[in-house]
Write a protein that holds these residues in place. Sequence first.
Motif, PDB file in Angstrom:
ATOM      1  N   ASP A 254      40.908  50.073  36.905  1.00  0.00           N
ATOM      2  CA  ASP A 254      40.602  48.698  36.484  1.00  0.00           C
ATOM      3  C   ASP A 254      39.460  48.691  35.474  1.00  0.00           C
ATOM      4  O   ASP A 254      39.402  47.819  34.615  1.00  0.00           O
ATOM      5  N   MET A 255      38.500  49.630  35.625  1.00  0.00           N
ATOM      6  CA  MET A 255      37.384  49.669  34.678  1.00  0.00           C
ATOM      7  C   MET A 255      36.879  51.104  34.528  1.00  0.00           C
ATOM      8  O   MET A 255      36.563  51.758  35.519  1.00  0.00           O
ATOM      9  N   GLU A 278      40.026  45.930  27.456  1.00  0.00           N
ATOM     10  CA  GLU A 278      39.407  45.207  28.588  1.00  0.00           C
ATOM     11  C   GLU A 278      39.143  46.128  29.787  1.00  0.00           C
ATOM     12  O   GLU A 278      38.474  45.739  30.732  1.00  0.00           O
ATOM     13  N   LYS A 279      39.635  47.370  29.728  1.00  0.00           N
ATOM     14  CA  LYS A 279      39.399  48.298  30.838  1.00  0.00           C
ATOM     15  C   LYS A 279      38.329  49.347  30.525  1.00  0.00           C
ATOM     16  O   LYS A 279      38.126  50.279  31.303  1.00  0.00           O
ATOM     17  N   TYR A 281      34.246  49.636  29.383  1.00  0.00           N
ATOM     18  CA  TYR A 281      33.038  48.851  29.141  1.00  0.00           C
ATOM     19  C   TYR A 281      32.057  49.596  28.246  1.00  0.00           C
ATOM     20  O   TYR A 281      31.766  50.772  28.485  1.00  0.00           O
ATOM     21  N   LEU A 302      28.220  44.577  34.529  1.00  0.00           N
ATOM     22  CA  LEU A 302      29.606  44.303  34.907  1.00  0.00           C
ATOM     23  C   LEU A 302      29.709  43.508  36.204  1.00  0.00           C
ATOM     24  O   LEU A 302      30.516  42.581  36.307  1.00  0.00           O
ATOM     25  N   GLN A 307      32.915  41.134  36.137  1.00  0.00           N
ATOM     26  CA  GLN A 307      33.987  41.851  35.448  1.00  0.00           C
ATOM     27  C   GLN A 307      34.460  43.028  36.297  1.00  0.00           C
ATOM     28  O   GLN A 307      35.493  43.620  36.000  1.00  0.00           O
ATOM     29  N   VAL A 308      33.662  43.378  37.309  1.00  0.00           N
ATOM     30  CA  VAL A 308      34.100  44.333  38.325  1.00  0.00           C
ATOM     31  C   VAL A 308      33.948  43.626  39.661  1.00  0.00           C
ATOM     32  O   VAL A 308      32.906  43.035  39.941  1.00  0.00           O
ATOM     33  N   ASP A 312      38.516  46.655  43.010  1.00  0.00           N
ATOM     34  CA  ASP A 312      38.818  47.299  41.724  1.00  0.00           C
ATOM     35  C   ASP A 312      38.641  48.817  41.817  1.00  0.00           C
ATOM     36  O   ASP A 312      37.778  49.307  42.565  1.00  0.00           O
ATOM     37  N   VAL A 314      37.179  51.777  39.911  1.00  0.00           N
ATOM     38  CA  VAL A 314      36.200  51.953  38.835  1.00  0.00           C
ATOM     39  C   VAL A 314      35.964  53.445  38.628  1.00  0.00           C
ATOM     40  O   VAL A 314      35.720  54.181  39.591  1.00  0.00           O
TER      41      VAL A 314
END
Length: 332
Positions: A254-255, A278-279, A281, A302, A307-308, A312, A314
């Motif tokens: 997701d990030m 968008e994935k 940062y 984030l 945004q996280v 998610d 990460v």
Amino acid sequence: MHSSKITGLGFYVPKTIVTNQDLEKMFDTSDAWITERSGIKERRFFTEGKDTVSNMGARAATIALENAKLTPKDIDFIIFATLSPDYNFPGAGVLLQRELPFREIGALDIRTQCTGFIYALSIADQFIKTGMYQNILVVGAEVQSNIFEMSTRGRDFAVLFGDGAGAAVVQRTKGEGSKILSTHLHSEGKYAEDLMLEHPGSKLKNRMTPQLISEGKHLPFMRGNMVFKHAVTRFSEVIDECLQANNYKIEDIDMLVPHQANLRISKAVQDKLNLPDEKVYNNIQKYGNTTAATIPICLSELTTAKQVKEGDLVCLAAFGSGFTWASALIRW
Ligand code: UT7
């Protein structure tokens, strides 16, 4: 077996903003060159007498503790990642220990530069998994603006690096949900001299001489282009490694939070892995490369911006001096 999770984050950056235009006035460089080669627009420089690595770490830690709803007394261990401690010795960890009302707990310094935060997080995770500690404070902080020279000779570093601090509270969890899934640490010491600050070191009888200074041997040295190429390869490898270890695919992320070394490195890794904007940062535009602090600063921004969020996947990844490289996969 226990697991660990990040329950609070915080960051602090010095107030003084130094733009590319400010640097143009000091030595031979340009906003166009810096932006095109690195993506950086501005960075923060510390104020002597006000900001130190340990007190910036303490400011970041105070926010992280508040967010975790803990007090310094609850912390069992401090891990402090920095290449720029206040003193050659003792380390920054003990200086942080006296900044806030901690108990007489252990304090460990980590010296793996750009990968320092992930190395520190990995150590925190292991101490929690073995049951030795419950609540660990992990800090990454740097004052680097006084390591390089504000001159054409020092411009490689002067345009890229900045000052700042980030902190994370890592706590024991029993749940199957949010936790650090795995961490992966690497080094290849044969490249130690390709990104280094040699003097003052312990190899010479006279650690510092006027000659060393006039030759610029007290300044950091980097084979930028070579570091760049290794970084792109190792970032991709170590991200793949943590995904494979947990049976995930790149599209499950997701990030991705890459260490902020250069926007072009992040973009090259993103392209290699085929990740959408968008994935991934990036905040290097605002702070430059703050070495051990980039990842906790990113994570702090984030989570504040939501945004996280919980659940998610990460991925953290870093590459830097040593060479060292590392990743962590976290179910948030
Ligand atoms: O966190 C991990 C640590 N560091 C890194 O990951 C950094 C990795 N490397 C990089 O980010 C890039 O290699 C740099 C940003 C350091 C340099 O970018 P580059 O595209 O590799 O440029 P270069 O070193 O090949 O230099 C290109 C030109 C040279 O001029 P000539 O020889 O082509 O005439 C340099 O003299 O740019 C010149 N130059 C500068 N010009 C204006 C080098 N530094 C500057 C500067 N301002 N600051």
